[in-house]
Design a protein around this motif. Structure first.
Motif, PDB file in Angstrom:
ATOM      1  N   TRP A 172      18.649  20.896 -34.574  1.00 28.59           N
ATOM      2  CA  TRP A 172      19.720  21.728 -35.116  1.00 28.59           C
ATOM      3  C   TRP A 172      20.923  20.897 -35.539  1.00 28.59           C
ATOM      4  O   TRP A 172      21.945  21.448 -35.959  1.00 28.59           O
ATOM      5  N   THR A 173      20.820  19.594 -35.458  1.00 28.10           N
ATOM      6  CA  THR A 173      21.946  18.726 -35.808  1.00 28.10           C
ATOM      7  C   THR A 173      22.442  18.927 -37.237  1.00 28.10           C
ATOM      8  O   THR A 173      23.654  19.021 -37.459  1.00 28.10           O
ATOM      9  N   PRO A 174      21.562  19.011 -38.260  1.00 26.03           N
ATOM     10  CA  PRO A 174      22.074  19.236 -39.615  1.00 26.03           C
ATOM     11  C   PRO A 174      22.867  20.527 -39.765  1.00 26.03           C
ATOM     12  O   PRO A 174      23.900  20.547 -40.444  1.00 26.03           O
ATOM     13  N   LEU A 175      22.404  21.595 -39.125  1.00 25.84           N
ATOM     14  CA  LEU A 175      23.126  22.863 -39.205  1.00 25.84           C
ATOM     15  C   LEU A 175      24.498  22.737 -38.549  1.00 25.84           C
ATOM     16  O   LEU A 175      25.513  23.221 -39.080  1.00 25.84           O
ATOM     17  N   MET A 176      24.541  22.084 -37.406  1.00 21.12           N
ATOM     18  CA  MET A 176      25.814  21.897 -36.711  1.00 21.12           C
ATOM     19  C   MET A 176      26.794  21.107 -37.559  1.00 21.12           C
ATOM     20  O   MET A 176      27.968  21.480 -37.701  1.00 21.12           O
ATOM     21  N   THR A 177      26.337  20.005 -38.158  1.00 23.18           N
ATOM     22  CA  THR A 177      27.241  19.174 -38.958  1.00 23.18           C
ATOM     23  C   THR A 177      27.724  19.926 -40.191  1.00 23.18           C
ATOM     24  O   THR A 177      28.878  19.748 -40.617  1.00 23.18           O
ATOM     25  N   TRP A 178      26.866  20.760 -40.768  1.00 23.88           N
ATOM     26  CA  TRP A 178      27.275  21.554 -41.930  1.00 23.88           C
ATOM     27  C   TRP A 178      28.431  22.484 -41.579  1.00 23.88           C
ATOM     28  O   TRP A 178      29.472  22.499 -42.251  1.00 23.88           O
ATOM     29  N   LEU A 179      28.271  23.260 -40.519  1.00 24.40           N
ATOM     30  CA  LEU A 179      29.294  24.223 -40.136  1.00 24.40           C
ATOM     31  C   LEU A 179      30.572  23.521 -39.669  1.00 24.40           C
ATOM     32  O   LEU A 179      31.689  23.952 -40.016  1.00 24.40           O
ATOM     33  N   LEU A 180      30.420  22.447 -38.904  1.00 15.29           N
ATOM     34  CA  LEU A 180      31.587  21.729 -38.404  1.00 15.29           C
ATOM     35  C   LEU A 180      32.379  21.101 -39.543  1.00 15.29           C
ATOM     36  O   LEU A 180      33.613  21.230 -39.609  1.00 15.29           O
ATOM     37  N   MET A 181      31.685  20.424 -40.471  1.00 11.89           N
ATOM     38  CA  MET A 181      32.382  19.771 -41.572  1.00 11.89           C
ATOM     39  C   MET A 181      33.006  20.785 -42.529  1.00 11.89           C
ATOM     40  O   MET A 181      34.084  20.553 -43.088  1.00 11.89           O
ATOM     41  N   ALA A 182      32.339  21.919 -42.736  1.00 12.51           N
ATOM     42  CA  ALA A 182      32.905  22.959 -43.592  1.00 12.51           C
ATOM     43  C   ALA A 182      34.211  23.483 -42.987  1.00 12.51           C
ATOM     44  O   ALA A 182      35.210  23.678 -43.696  1.00 12.51           O
ATOM     45  N   PHE A 183      34.205  23.714 -41.678  1.00 11.66           N
ATOM     46  CA  PHE A 183      35.411  24.204 -41.007  1.00 11.66           C
ATOM     47  C   PHE A 183      36.519  23.158 -41.063  1.00 11.66           C
ATOM     48  O   PHE A 183      37.689  23.498 -41.314  1.00 11.66           O
ATOM     49  N   ILE A 184      36.170  21.899 -40.840  1.00 11.00           N
ATOM     50  CA  ILE A 184      37.170  20.829 -40.880  1.00 11.00           C
ATOM     51  C   ILE A 184      37.794  20.738 -42.265  1.00 11.00           C
ATOM     52  O   ILE A 184      39.021  20.628 -42.409  1.00 11.00           O
ATOM     53  N   TYR A 185      36.961  20.789 -43.310  1.00  9.87           N
ATOM     54  CA  TYR A 185      37.502  20.708 -44.666  1.00  9.87           C
ATOM     55  C   TYR A 185      38.432  21.884 -44.942  1.00  9.87           C
ATOM     56  O   TYR A 185      39.510  21.721 -45.527  1.00  9.87           O
ATOM     57  N   TRP A 186      38.015  23.055 -44.548  1.00 11.26           N
ATOM     58  CA  TRP A 186      38.805  24.267 -44.772  1.00 11.26           C
ATOM     59  C   TRP A 186      40.196  24.144 -44.151  1.00 11.26           C
ATOM     60  O   TRP A 186      41.206  24.498 -44.760  1.00 11.26           O
ATOM     61  N   GLN A 187      40.265  23.606 -42.946  1.00  9.61           N
ATOM     62  CA  GLN A 187      41.521  23.550 -42.226  1.00  9.61           C
ATOM     63  C   GLN A 187      42.354  22.305 -42.530  1.00  9.61           C
ATOM     64  O   GLN A 187      43.589  22.366 -42.489  1.00  9.61           O
ATOM     65  N   VAL A 188      41.703  21.194 -42.833  1.00 10.32           N
ATOM     66  CA  VAL A 188      42.401  19.911 -42.838  1.00 10.32           C
ATOM     67  C   VAL A 188      42.550  19.296 -44.227  1.00 10.32           C
ATOM     68  O   VAL A 188      43.383  18.406 -44.420  1.00 10.32           O
ATOM     69  N   ALA A 189      41.803  19.756 -45.219  1.00  9.05           N
ATOM     70  CA  ALA A 189      41.850  19.146 -46.546  1.00  9.05           C
ATOM     71  C   ALA A 189      43.264  19.019 -47.104  1.00  9.05           C
ATOM     72  O   ALA A 189      43.602  17.982 -47.694  1.00  9.05           O
ATOM     73  N   PRO A 190      44.137  20.027 -46.956  1.00 10.15           N
ATOM     74  CA  PRO A 190      45.492  19.860 -47.502  1.00 10.15           C
ATOM     75  C   PRO A 190      46.313  18.792 -46.807  1.00 10.15           C
ATOM     76  O   PRO A 190      47.307  18.307 -47.361  1.00 10.15           O
ATOM     77  N   ILE A 191      45.915  18.401 -45.595  1.00  6.23           N
ATOM     78  CA  ILE A 191      46.694  17.422 -44.830  1.00  6.23           C
ATOM     79  C   ILE A 191      46.224  16.000 -45.112  1.00  6.23           C
ATOM     80  O   ILE A 191      47.019  15.120 -45.448  1.00  6.23           O
ATOM     81  N   SER A 192      44.926  15.771 -44.975  1.00  2.00           N
ATOM     82  CA  SER A 192      44.410  14.399 -45.087  1.00  2.00           C
ATOM     83  C   SER A 192      43.316  14.232 -46.146  1.00  2.00           C
ATOM     84  O   SER A 192      42.913  13.111 -46.435  1.00  2.00           O
ATOM     85  N   GLY A 193      42.818  15.328 -46.697  1.00  5.88           N
ATOM     86  CA  GLY A 193      41.665  15.251 -47.589  1.00  5.88           C
ATOM     87  C   GLY A 193      40.367  15.364 -46.828  1.00  5.88           C
ATOM     88  O   GLY A 193      39.311  15.465 -47.436  1.00  5.88           O
TER      89      GLY A 193
END
Length: 281
Positions: A172-193
């Motif tokens: 399930w590692t690929p699914l976990m990384t997909w959801l985690l990275m999507a959430f990180i981008y959503w929250q953090v992209a305006p701050i650091s990219g």
């Protein structure tokens, strides 16, 4: 023969897979950012809210890595696609040094190819988002951007280690990384990219020849990887076992070039011929 022995130890199919996988990841990431957040974005007409569009962008670009991981390319190379991930596996004793160096070279070269292809195809649209270059958001101090990139890289790698150290969770590692990275981008992209990947930042920076503050993305993620390895090893005191595999999606019938692998895998002789399917201890 001794003069060529180093050459024979190299694993070119894995390096090529890592190169192509990283190129795909960067191309999809830049394409998603271009079409969802760039000038004249067709999505902006339907969804004027930038936060919603950023979430969709995160789901699209974060999905490229897991897609590579479950593809034949990723099943062969392990789909690290990120120098920080490869560094972490090496620090954990799962990679040979010559494979680490070759993976890093493949990842950086693949990122340049992916970024160059995206800029070549999308041209003005890509230019409207600065060719996907990662940069600190306006008004955010550089030290906070560094800490965010370092801390989130640590979180990502620690999550990967926790999943690939469990027979029950590893697939399930690929699914976990997909959801985690999507959430990180959503929250953090305006701050650091929200790069969390030195190669992903290096490719667009080289293509655009934009180096301002890029040291943050080159240094923060490897330090985050070092912290993640240290935290994971400390978890061994509370019963967490060692990493079972250095692949994000371990397919037993694909060759595995990594060290100390404890997941089921093929065993081959010196000529690369199949001997048996076994678990290496």
């Amino acid at each position: 023969m001794q003069r060529h022995s180093w050459w024979q130890r190299l694993h070119w199919p894995e390096y090529g897979s890592e190169l192509l996988g990283t190129a795909f990841l960067v191309f999809i990431a830049l394409s998603a950012v271009t079409f969802n957040l760039g000038t004249d974005s067709p999505l902006a007409v339907v969804l004027p809210n930038s936060g919603v569009r950023r979430l969709i962008t995160g789901l699209l670009l974060a999905g490229s890595g897991p897609l590579v991981a479950i593809s034949p390319l990723g099943k062969l190379s392990g789909a690290h696609l990120n120098p920080a991930v490869s560094l972490a596996f090496w620090l954990q004793g799962k990679m040979h040094q010559h494979d680490l160096v070759s993976y890093l070279a493949s990842q950086f070269l693949g990122a340049v190819l992916g970024a160059g292809l995206a800029v070549l195809i999308w041209r003005e649209r890509a230019a409207s988002v600065h060719n996907g270059v990662t940069a600190p958001g306006a008004g955010y101090p550089i030290w906070s951007v560094f800490l965010i990139e370092m801390g989130l890289t640590c979180l990502l790698i620690l999550a990967i280690f926790l999943f690939v150290s469990s027979h029950r969770l590893m697939h399930w590692t690929p699914l976990m990384t997909w959801l985690l990275m999507a959430f990180i981008y959503w929250q953090v992209a305006p701050i650091s990219g929200s790069s969390l990947n030195p190669a992903r930042s290096f490719g667009p920076a080289l293509v655009s020849w934009f180096w301002r503050d890029q040291w943050v993305y080159i240094l923060a993620s490897p330090i985050g990887a070092l912290l993640a390895v240290g935290l994971f090893r400390s978890l061994s005191l509370v019963g967490i076992h060692d990493v079972l595999t250095a692949k994000l999606f371990h397919a037993p019938r694909y060759r595995c070039i990594f060290k100390n692998v404890k997941a089921p895998q093929l065993n081959t002789d010196q000529d690369g011929k199949l001997i048996a399917l076994r678990e290496r201890n």
